[in-house]
Scaffold this motif. Sequence first.
Motif, PDB file in Angstrom:
ATOM      1  N   THR A   1     100.466 -97.574  15.586  1.00  0.00           N
ATOM      2  CA  THR A   1      99.423 -96.542  15.568  1.00  0.00           C
ATOM      3  C   THR A   1      98.246 -96.869  16.475  1.00  0.00           C
ATOM      4  O   THR A   1      97.409 -96.004  16.727  1.00  0.00           O
ATOM      5  CB  THR A   1      98.890 -96.322  14.132  1.00  0.00           C
ATOM      6  OG1 THR A   1      98.298 -97.542  13.666  1.00  0.00           O
ATOM      7  CG2 THR A   1     100.001 -95.887  13.191  1.00  0.00           C
ATOM      8  N   VAL A   2      98.198 -98.111  16.970  1.00  0.00           N
ATOM      9  CA  VAL A   2      97.108 -98.544  17.848  1.00  0.00           C
ATOM     10  C   VAL A   2      97.687 -99.412  18.955  1.00  0.00           C
ATOM     11  O   VAL A   2      98.546-100.261  18.712  1.00  0.00           O
ATOM     12  CB  VAL A   2      96.042 -99.343  17.061  1.00  0.00           C
ATOM     13  CG1 VAL A   2      95.039 -99.993  17.990  1.00  0.00           C
ATOM     14  CG2 VAL A   2      95.326 -98.455  16.069  1.00  0.00           C
ATOM     15  N   SER A   3      97.213 -99.188  20.165  1.00  0.00           N
ATOM     16  CA  SER A   3      97.588-100.015  21.304  1.00  0.00           C
ATOM     17  C   SER A   3      96.331-100.243  22.142  1.00  0.00           C
ATOM     18  O   SER A   3      95.603 -99.293  22.453  1.00  0.00           O
ATOM     19  CB  SER A   3      98.667 -99.315  22.135  1.00  0.00           C
ATOM     20  OG  SER A   3      99.039-100.110  23.240  1.00  0.00           O
ATOM     21  N   LEU A   4      96.062-101.483  22.480  1.00  0.00           N
ATOM     22  CA  LEU A   4      94.871-101.842  23.243  1.00  0.00           C
ATOM     23  C   LEU A   4      95.300-102.565  24.507  1.00  0.00           C
ATOM     24  O   LEU A   4      95.935-103.613  24.451  1.00  0.00           O
ATOM     25  CB  LEU A   4      93.952-102.737  22.407  1.00  0.00           C
ATOM     26  CG  LEU A   4      92.714-103.299  23.092  1.00  0.00           C
ATOM     27  CD1 LEU A   4      91.790-102.191  23.584  1.00  0.00           C
ATOM     28  CD2 LEU A   4      91.983-104.247  22.143  1.00  0.00           C
ATOM     29  N   ASP A   5      94.975-101.978  25.667  1.00  0.00           N
ATOM     30  CA  ASP A   5      95.266-102.584  26.963  1.00  0.00           C
ATOM     31  C   ASP A   5      93.984-103.187  27.528  1.00  0.00           C
ATOM     32  O   ASP A   5      92.942-102.519  27.548  1.00  0.00           O
ATOM     33  CB  ASP A   5      95.775-101.537  27.957  1.00  0.00           C
ATOM     34  CG  ASP A   5      97.094-100.928  27.549  1.00  0.00           C
ATOM     35  OD1 ASP A   5      97.817-101.535  26.728  1.00  0.00           O
ATOM     36  OD2 ASP A   5      97.420 -99.832  28.038  1.00  0.00           O
TER      37      ASP A   5
ATOM     38  N   ARG B   1      98.468 -81.953  14.834  1.00  0.00           N
ATOM     39  CA  ARG B   1      99.895 -82.254  14.690  1.00  0.00           C
ATOM     40  C   ARG B   1     100.070 -83.428  13.735  1.00  0.00           C
ATOM     41  O   ARG B   1      99.411 -84.450  13.875  1.00  0.00           O
ATOM     42  CB  ARG B   1     100.522 -82.584  16.039  1.00  0.00           C
ATOM     43  CG  ARG B   1     100.620 -81.340  16.916  1.00  0.00           C
ATOM     44  CD  ARG B   1     101.351 -81.569  18.192  1.00  0.00           C
ATOM     45  NE  ARG B   1     102.708 -82.068  17.988  1.00  0.00           N
ATOM     46  CZ  ARG B   1     103.511 -82.417  18.976  1.00  0.00           C
ATOM     47  NH1 ARG B   1     103.106 -82.311  20.227  1.00  0.00           N
ATOM     48  NH2 ARG B   1     104.716 -82.868  18.737  1.00  0.00           N
ATOM     49  N   VAL B   2     100.966 -83.274  12.772  1.00  0.00           N
ATOM     50  CA  VAL B   2     101.225 -84.346  11.820  1.00  0.00           C
ATOM     51  C   VAL B   2     102.172 -85.368  12.431  1.00  0.00           C
ATOM     52  O   VAL B   2     101.917 -86.564  12.420  1.00  0.00           O
ATOM     53  CB  VAL B   2     101.802 -83.772  10.501  1.00  0.00           C
ATOM     54  CG1 VAL B   2     102.154 -84.888   9.539  1.00  0.00           C
ATOM     55  CG2 VAL B   2     100.808 -82.799   9.877  1.00  0.00           C
ATOM     56  N   GLU B   3     103.274 -84.904  12.968  1.00  0.00           N
ATOM     57  CA  GLU B   3     104.255 -85.782  13.608  1.00  0.00           C
ATOM     58  C   GLU B   3     103.946 -85.870  15.105  1.00  0.00           C
ATOM     59  O   GLU B   3     103.808 -84.845  15.760  1.00  0.00           O
ATOM     60  CB  GLU B   3     105.672 -85.223  13.423  1.00  0.00           C
ATOM     61  CG  GLU B   3     106.143 -85.215  11.987  1.00  0.00           C
ATOM     62  CD  GLU B   3     106.463 -86.612  11.473  1.00  0.00           C
ATOM     63  OE1 GLU B   3     107.004 -87.421  12.243  1.00  0.00           O
ATOM     64  OE2 GLU B   3     106.134 -86.878  10.302  1.00  0.00           O
ATOM     65  N   LEU B   4     103.850 -87.089  15.593  1.00  0.00           N
ATOM     66  CA  LEU B   4     103.583 -87.281  17.016  1.00  0.00           C
ATOM     67  C   LEU B   4     104.779 -87.929  17.683  1.00  0.00           C
ATOM     68  O   LEU B   4     105.460 -88.762  17.076  1.00  0.00           O
ATOM     69  CB  LEU B   4     102.353 -88.160  17.218  1.00  0.00           C
ATOM     70  CG  LEU B   4     101.029 -87.595  16.719  1.00  0.00           C
ATOM     71  CD1 LEU B   4      99.916 -88.592  16.971  1.00  0.00           C
ATOM     72  CD2 LEU B   4     100.715 -86.282  17.391  1.00  0.00           C
ATOM     73  N   PRO B   5     105.052 -87.560  18.915  1.00  0.00           N
ATOM     74  CA  PRO B   5     106.131 -88.209  19.653  1.00  0.00           C
ATOM     75  C   PRO B   5     105.848 -89.709  19.794  1.00  0.00           C
ATOM     76  O   PRO B   5     104.684 -90.128  19.778  1.00  0.00           O
ATOM     77  CB  PRO B   5     106.100 -87.523  21.020  1.00  0.00           C
ATOM     78  CG  PRO B   5     105.335 -86.271  20.815  1.00  0.00           C
ATOM     79  CD  PRO B   5     104.386 -86.521  19.686  1.00  0.00           C
ATOM     80  N   PRO B   6     106.899 -90.531  19.929  1.00  0.00           N
ATOM     81  CA  PRO B   6     106.688 -91.971  20.126  1.00  0.00           C
ATOM     82  C   PRO B   6     105.773 -92.228  21.328  1.00  0.00           C
ATOM     83  O   PRO B   6     105.862 -91.550  22.342  1.00  0.00           O
ATOM     84  CB  PRO B   6     108.096 -92.509  20.388  1.00  0.00           C
ATOM     85  CG  PRO B   6     109.018 -91.476  19.828  1.00  0.00           C
ATOM     86  CD  PRO B   6     108.307 -90.160  19.946  1.00  0.00           C
TER      87      PRO B   6
ATOM     88  N   SER C   1      94.875 -94.665  19.931  1.00  0.00           N
ATOM     89  CA  SER C   1      94.923 -94.692  18.472  1.00  0.00           C
ATOM     90  C   SER C   1      95.276 -93.317  17.923  1.00  0.00           C
ATOM     91  O   SER C   1      95.023 -92.299  18.575  1.00  0.00           O
ATOM     92  CB  SER C   1      93.558 -95.132  17.933  1.00  0.00           C
ATOM     93  OG  SER C   1      93.555 -95.202  16.538  1.00  0.00           O
ATOM     94  N   GLN C   2      95.849 -93.315  16.713  1.00  0.00           N
ATOM     95  CA  GLN C   2      96.154 -92.054  16.040  1.00  0.00           C
ATOM     96  C   GLN C   2      94.951 -91.543  15.254  1.00  0.00           C
ATOM     97  O   GLN C   2      94.686 -90.355  15.228  1.00  0.00           O
ATOM     98  CB  GLN C   2      97.358 -92.205  15.100  1.00  0.00           C
ATOM     99  CG  GLN C   2      98.607 -92.709  15.771  1.00  0.00           C
ATOM    100  CD  GLN C   2      99.121 -91.833  16.898  1.00  0.00           C
ATOM    101  OE1 GLN C   2      98.470 -90.921  17.392  1.00  0.00           O
ATOM    102  NE2 GLN C   2     100.316 -92.125  17.342  1.00  0.00           N
ATOM    103  N   GLU C   3      94.245 -92.447  14.575  1.00  0.00           N
ATOM    104  CA  GLU C   3      93.132 -92.069  13.701  1.00  0.00           C
ATOM    105  C   GLU C   3      91.960 -93.025  13.898  1.00  0.00           C
ATOM    106  O   GLU C   3      92.145 -94.236  13.844  1.00  0.00           O
ATOM    107  CB  GLU C   3      93.564 -92.101  12.231  1.00  0.00           C
ATOM    108  CG  GLU C   3      94.757 -91.223  11.894  1.00  0.00           C
ATOM    109  CD  GLU C   3      94.482 -89.727  12.088  1.00  0.00           C
ATOM    110  OE1 GLU C   3      93.318 -89.310  11.984  1.00  0.00           O
ATOM    111  OE2 GLU C   3      95.444 -88.995  12.362  1.00  0.00           O
TER     112      GLU C   3
END
Length: 171
Positions: free
Chosen positions: A49-53, A115-120, A144-146
């Motif tokens: 749900t989180v990715s940090l570059d 949108r509840v469902e998000l693509p990968p 991030s998602q949220e």
Amino acid sequence: MSAAAQREEILELAPGRRVTIAVPPGFVVESARDPAAPPELRLRDAAGTVSLDLAFLPDPEGRAATPRARRERLVELFEEHVSASVEQAMRFEELEPRRGAGTWCLFTDRALVGRVELPPNEYRLLAVGVKAWPGVMVVFRLFSQEADSPAHRAAWGLLRESVEERPVPLR
């Protein structure tokens, strides 16, 4: 040390210059070392749900030393995201890290709101920023998602309290 304990990742920028990154529990670190390119790291939470570059760039001239310079750099690098965002602008905030200085802004992907469902590998939120200290600038992208999730808050904590060179004591 428990499985959930925080660990540190040390990244060598140049001989004698090391950056410490406090990796939050539940995050994995990926690094790609190309000797011809600046060091980069990606941190992801296990849930995806989180990715940090993080991209570490030399800044010997102090091009990112002032808020204005950091804002100009953000516009140069990330203005393309404005048109697809809910914000329709770059609203800059100061990061206020423990060491150094930083500026960031947030984009909310207009196509993913509600949108509840998000693509990968698709994220609702993208925070972009520049964190700087003498001789170094770190360009970051936090996906991030949220905004109120524990993983999102942990990533912000990492940016404020970590991703820094620690002073070396004199001998």
